[in-house]
Design a protein around this motif. Structure first.
Motif, short mmCIF file in Angstrom:
data_model
loop_
_atom_site.label_atom_id
_atom_site.label_comp_id
_atom_site.label_asym_id
_atom_site.label_seq_id
_atom_site.Cartn_x
_atom_site.Cartn_y
_atom_site.Cartn_z
N ILE A 65 -7.36 -2.75 -1.40
CA ILE A 65 -7.63 -1.87 -0.26
C ILE A 65 -8.58 -2.57 0.70
O ILE A 65 -8.43 -2.50 1.92
N ARG A 110 -6.49 -2.20 -7.32
CA ARG A 110 -6.30 -1.33 -6.16
C ARG A 110 -7.50 -1.37 -5.23
O ARG A 110 -7.37 -1.44 -4.01
N ALA A 162 -12.73 1.76 4.52
CA ALA A 162 -12.13 1.50 3.21
C ALA A 162 -13.14 1.77 2.09
O ALA A 162 -12.80 2.38 1.07
N VAL A 202 0.82 -1.22 0.00
CA VAL A 202 0.00 0.00 0.00
C VAL A 202 0.85 1.27 0.00
O VAL A 202 0.31 2.37 0.13
#
Length: 238
Positions: free
Chosen positions: A162, A158, A220, A83
């Motif tokens: 996440i 991505r 998130a 990350v």
């Protein structure tokens, strides 16, 4: 906000951007290393008596717990690198290698063992149901992230990673909630819980296991939605 494409694996770093422009990565790495240094060594002794979770009814519970903690620690460490935008933009080959370790040497074995351990948890039905929901989601998010990366769909990669990251690190927030609820509910032990240690433990574990991963996942999702709005606005300006 930085355009979402600047944050994907396949993007190039913005001109002049330095690693210290992402100051959150240092405390994140420190917290992950400190947590592992505190939690992992007791399981590397292979001494069942040192385990924080005792389940004498199942002799194979402890070996599974050792496997889970070990691979989950690998997932946490590699996740920090995954990350970190500065690192993955400049060292893509290491990012890809660390990503494979994260998936196959971290999340997958840790998630499967977490599912089995969750079924035989000694902390009551609320904690059991939390494990039966969280572990499959952790595996699913990670698998989806890996699959779309193989297809070079880095924006989608991505997003899934996440979500996976939120669940990987949720063990830390789980411990934070445990302290909060212990302080809050402790004075009620003799009244609300009538001095019943099992009832108190079930209530404490149920609240902390659910909140430990649900809140990070909600954060998130909020972040991803915020990112999507910024991307659409950027498109509209263009």
């Amino acid at each position: 906000m930085t355009n979402v494409l600047d944050e994907t694996i396949g993007s190039s770093p913005a001109p002049g951007r330095k690693w210290w422009r992402k100051p959150w990565i240092v405390p994140l790495g420190f917290i992950a290393v400190a947590f592992i240094a505190f939690s992992l060594p007791r399981y590397l002794t292979f001494d069942r008596a040192q385990s924080r979770v005792q389940q004498p009814e199942f002799g194979w519970h402890y070996p599974l717990l050792v496997i889970h903690v070990t691979f989950a620690s690998i997932a946490m460490l590699t996740c920090v690198l995954q990350v970190w935008p500065w690192f993955r933009a400049r060292y893509r080959h290491i990012h890809r290698l660390a990503g494979r370790i994260y998936v196959f040497g971290g999340v997958f074995p840790a998630g499967v063992t977490a599912l089995v351990i969750g079924v035989i948890t000694p902390f009551g039905p609320a904690a059991l149901s939390s494990g039966l929901v969280m572990a499959p989601l952790w595996l699913l998010f990670t698998y989806k992230g890996y699959r779309v990366a193989r297809r070079r769909l880095f924006v989608d990669h991505r997003k899934w990673m996440i979500r996976s990251f939120a669940l990987t690190m949720s063990i830390i927030t789980n411990r934070v909630w445990a302290v909060v609820f212990a302080i809050w509910l402790g004075p009620q032990f003799d009244t609300t819980f009538m001095g019943n240690e099992k009832l108190f433990g079930y209530s404490l574990a149920g609240a902390t296991t659910w909140l430990g991963w649900v809140i990070p996942l909600l954060i998130a999702e909020w972040w991803l939605q915020r990112d999507e709005v910024a991307r659409r606005r950027a498109k509209a300006r263009v």
